[in-house]
Design a protein around this motif. Sequence first.
Motif, PDB file in Angstrom:
ATOM      1  N   VAL A 201      37.827  52.775  37.823  1.00 26.79           N
ATOM      2  CA  VAL A 201      39.026  52.157  38.383  1.00 26.79           C
ATOM      3  C   VAL A 201      40.295  52.727  37.760  1.00 26.79           C
ATOM      4  O   VAL A 201      41.395  52.581  38.312  1.00 26.79           O
ATOM      5  CB  VAL A 201      39.010  50.626  38.218  1.00 26.79           C
ATOM      6  CG1 VAL A 201      37.790  50.024  38.891  1.00 26.79           C
ATOM      7  CG2 VAL A 201      39.086  50.205  36.753  1.00 26.79           C
ATOM      8  N   GLY A 202      40.175  53.375  36.578  1.00 30.09           N
ATOM      9  CA  GLY A 202      41.303  54.029  35.931  1.00 30.09           C
ATOM     10  C   GLY A 202      42.412  53.072  35.520  1.00 30.09           C
ATOM     11  O   GLY A 202      42.262  51.850  35.589  1.00 30.09           O
ATOM     12  N   TRP A 203      43.547  53.654  35.088  1.00 25.14           N
ATOM     13  CA  TRP A 203      44.634  52.784  34.637  1.00 25.14           C
ATOM     14  C   TRP A 203      45.241  51.934  35.749  1.00 25.14           C
ATOM     15  O   TRP A 203      45.708  50.813  35.464  1.00 25.14           O
ATOM     16  CB  TRP A 203      45.721  53.600  33.922  1.00 25.14           C
ATOM     17  CG  TRP A 203      46.458  54.616  34.737  1.00 25.14           C
ATOM     18  CD1 TRP A 203      46.228  55.957  34.796  1.00 25.14           C
ATOM     19  CD2 TRP A 203      47.588  54.377  35.591  1.00 25.14           C
ATOM     20  NE1 TRP A 203      47.125  56.568  35.635  1.00 25.14           N
ATOM     21  CE2 TRP A 203      47.981  55.632  36.129  1.00 25.14           C
ATOM     22  CE3 TRP A 203      48.317  53.240  35.941  1.00 25.14           C
ATOM     23  CZ2 TRP A 203      49.045  55.756  37.019  1.00 25.14           C
ATOM     24  CZ3 TRP A 203      49.385  53.369  36.834  1.00 25.14           C
ATOM     25  CH2 TRP A 203      49.733  54.613  37.347  1.00 25.14           C
ATOM     26  N   PRO A 204      45.222  52.344  37.033  1.00 26.97           N
ATOM     27  CA  PRO A 204      45.715  51.420  38.061  1.00 26.97           C
ATOM     28  C   PRO A 204      44.877  50.144  38.149  1.00 26.97           C
ATOM     29  O   PRO A 204      45.406  49.059  38.411  1.00 26.97           O
ATOM     30  CB  PRO A 204      45.620  52.242  39.354  1.00 26.97           C
ATOM     31  CG  PRO A 204      45.677  53.661  38.906  1.00 26.97           C
ATOM     32  CD  PRO A 204      44.930  53.683  37.607  1.00 26.97           C
ATOM     33  N   GLY A 205      43.552  50.277  37.926  1.00 27.15           N
ATOM     34  CA  GLY A 205      42.683  49.112  37.960  1.00 27.15           C
ATOM     35  C   GLY A 205      42.976  48.128  36.851  1.00 27.15           C
ATOM     36  O   GLY A 205      42.699  46.917  36.987  1.00 27.15           O
ATOM     37  N   VAL A 206      43.540  48.601  35.751  1.00 22.74           N
ATOM     38  CA  VAL A 206      43.930  47.721  34.647  1.00 22.74           C
ATOM     39  C   VAL A 206      44.945  46.694  35.138  1.00 22.74           C
ATOM     40  O   VAL A 206      44.807  45.482  34.915  1.00 22.74           O
ATOM     41  CB  VAL A 206      44.526  48.539  33.483  1.00 22.74           C
ATOM     42  CG1 VAL A 206      45.148  47.621  32.441  1.00 22.74           C
ATOM     43  CG2 VAL A 206      43.455  49.421  32.846  1.00 22.74           C
ATOM     44  N   PHE A 207      45.980  47.163  35.825  1.00 22.77           N
ATOM     45  CA  PHE A 207      47.038  46.277  36.303  1.00 22.77           C
ATOM     46  C   PHE A 207      46.522  45.302  37.357  1.00 22.77           C
ATOM     47  O   PHE A 207      46.919  44.139  37.404  1.00 22.77           O
ATOM     48  CB  PHE A 207      48.197  47.105  36.855  1.00 22.77           C
ATOM     49  CG  PHE A 207      48.949  47.864  35.803  1.00 22.77           C
ATOM     50  CD1 PHE A 207      50.015  47.278  35.136  1.00 22.77           C
ATOM     51  CD2 PHE A 207      48.575  49.166  35.462  1.00 22.77           C
ATOM     52  CE1 PHE A 207      50.708  47.982  34.162  1.00 22.77           C
ATOM     53  CE2 PHE A 207      49.272  49.872  34.493  1.00 22.77           C
ATOM     54  CZ  PHE A 207      50.328  49.277  33.829  1.00 22.77           C
ATOM     55  N   ARG A 208      45.625  45.772  38.207  1.00 25.50           N
ATOM     56  CA  ARG A 208      45.066  44.893  39.234  1.00 25.50           C
ATOM     57  C   ARG A 208      44.223  43.788  38.625  1.00 25.50           C
ATOM     58  O   ARG A 208      44.257  42.637  39.067  1.00 25.50           O
ATOM     59  CB  ARG A 208      44.235  45.721  40.213  1.00 25.50           C
ATOM     60  CG  ARG A 208      45.067  46.681  41.055  1.00 25.50           C
ATOM     61  CD  ARG A 208      44.197  47.683  41.768  1.00 25.50           C
ATOM     62  NE  ARG A 208      44.987  48.589  42.597  1.00 25.50           N
ATOM     63  CZ  ARG A 208      44.537  49.724  43.084  1.00 25.50           C
ATOM     64  NH1 ARG A 208      43.298  50.095  42.837  1.00 25.50           N
ATOM     65  NH2 ARG A 208      45.314  50.493  43.843  1.00 25.50           N
ATOM     66  N   PHE A 209      43.455  44.137  37.600  1.00 25.88           N
ATOM     67  CA  PHE A 209      42.603  43.141  36.944  1.00 25.88           C
ATOM     68  C   PHE A 209      43.438  42.001  36.368  1.00 25.88           C
ATOM     69  O   PHE A 209      43.136  40.824  36.585  1.00 25.88           O
ATOM     70  CB  PHE A 209      41.775  43.803  35.837  1.00 25.88           C
ATOM     71  CG  PHE A 209      41.043  42.819  34.975  1.00 25.88           C
ATOM     72  CD1 PHE A 209      39.848  42.253  35.389  1.00 25.88           C
ATOM     73  CD2 PHE A 209      41.561  42.436  33.740  1.00 25.88           C
ATOM     74  CE1 PHE A 209      39.169  41.336  34.588  1.00 25.88           C
ATOM     75  CE2 PHE A 209      40.899  41.522  32.930  1.00 25.88           C
ATOM     76  CZ  PHE A 209      39.699  40.973  33.362  1.00 25.88           C
ATOM     77  N   TYR A 210      44.486  42.352  35.618  1.00 25.50           N
ATOM     78  CA  TYR A 210      45.300  41.305  34.990  1.00 25.50           C
ATOM     79  C   TYR A 210      46.120  40.530  36.017  1.00 25.50           C
ATOM     80  O   TYR A 210      46.437  39.351  35.810  1.00 25.50           O
ATOM     81  CB  TYR A 210      46.192  41.919  33.914  1.00 25.50           C
ATOM     82  CG  TYR A 210      45.392  42.432  32.749  1.00 25.50           C
ATOM     83  CD1 TYR A 210      44.693  41.558  31.929  1.00 25.50           C
ATOM     84  CD2 TYR A 210      45.285  43.798  32.498  1.00 25.50           C
ATOM     85  CE1 TYR A 210      43.922  42.029  30.878  1.00 25.50           C
ATOM     86  CE2 TYR A 210      44.516  44.272  31.447  1.00 25.50           C
ATOM     87  CZ  TYR A 210      43.838  43.389  30.648  1.00 25.50           C
ATOM     88  OH  TYR A 210      43.068  43.850  29.617  1.00 25.50           O
ATOM     89  N   GLY A 211      46.439  41.164  37.127  1.00 24.67           N
ATOM     90  CA  GLY A 211      47.100  40.438  38.197  1.00 24.67           C
ATOM     91  C   GLY A 211      46.208  39.360  38.779  1.00 24.67           C
ATOM     92  O   GLY A 211      46.621  38.206  38.957  1.00 24.67           O
TER      93      GLY A 211
END
Length: 490
Positions: A201-211
């Motif tokens: 998921v890479g670094w974009p997936g990080v932001f989606r997870f916490y959202g």
Amino acid sequence: MGYGYRHQQTILLFFCYMAAFSVRSFMGVALVAMMHGNHDNRTTIKNLTKEAENATAIGNVGVFNGIFFHEPFPTLQWDKKSQDYILASFGLGYVLLQIPAGQIVHRFGTRYLLTGALVINGLISFFTPWVAYYGGWIFVLVLRMIQGLGQSCFVAGMHRAFGKWAPLEERSQLTAFAYGGQPLGTVVGLLLTGYLAASPVGWPGVFRFYGLLSLTVAIIFWFLGADSPGQHPRISDAERQYIEEALKNTEGKRKKHLKVPWKKLLCCRGVIAVAIAHVGQGWFQITMYSEIPSFMDRVMEVDIKSNGLLTALPFLVMWFTNFFFSWLIDMIITKKWLSVTNARKLAQSIGTIPTILGLFSLAYVKKDIIVVETIIILTCACETAVFSGFFVNIIDLAPNFAGTMISISNFITQVFGAMAPVVAGFVLNDDVTNQHLWAKLFFIVGGVYLVTYLVYISIGTAEVQKWNDPEEETRRNIETGEENPMLHTT
């Protein structure tokens, strides 16, 4: 009295604070991933703030990648000062609404404010990858500032909630459990970020997870949270009476609110002592979760997965030791081995002195990851005791105005705390591999903590202030023939 709805509210507040601190703390590791990409990354975006270069970057990775973000993930090249400005921007937004947030929480309660803050943080986190890709670091800075604005009501809201829900004999344990969301949220923010960034998921997936995490917790708290025992639809009469009698608080049954006695509050030496102690602790915490990932990356040379793990481990230890120290201080107060004031100062000493020694040790330690990690773990394990010290102390002083007082304390803390990453940026001066410069930074943080600790020990108090109880003030004023200005009808 055994388990009840005051414990349920504490658990809900714990998850709220955990989600909030996850969003707050993950950015340090996320920036490392955004600058490094992952092992499959072949794309570099050099300056996304310029339209021409931005167009080239979109062309290199493809339009669909710019929308959905799949491998190869873009690598951003923002210098260290730009990254530190991003890290500091959250604190800047956080501080701007501190005092207004305290008043809003005082009037409207915890449930609305915390739910709204989580929704704002969740939506912004979810959309940040697109903003970073198409806009650049300045736009990310603005979004982080808005997230800080959203979270400005958190501590005030939680302190107000415990001013209504937590009897003295249980106060350290209930508040410590809920505020344990800070170290555990930091663990989530640091540990999972490293693994998510290195995953498909890479670094974009990080932001989606916490959202998604923030939005989920917001929904749960909206349906199960309550501002006070008197406003909870399912609490038993016995538990409600137990809490209200212990706190001398019947706000849930009356349509009155208390006018804040600003002059008395601001001149109270107990409030001043707490605010100063808060500055030292805040500077330490901000440095830990914003700069330590960079220290592990550039000085200790650990990979992104190990970075998240090693940076998160001390905060996981903090979560466990938090329970022990809160139990210990509550036991000391319940058994009356020490006065409440001395018990709070004992907790502050346990949390501060080893932390200062640990910071000074990091300035001299050799480049040995085992030794460095051990020092950081021991430092954080002890530091969590301050949650049973100055942090709970503000509720001891005046439970009815706990939200207002902590908002003032937090305002002062964040004014100084927002400068911590900026100071780090100037001390390190982009030479982030220089261990000598990191030693200077650790001495600055330890020095700030030492001075604020000495002030708290000298003038701190946990005695309940007379202006906390309007009914008692009313009785005194009737005897003297004066009008009580603190009690207003809405």
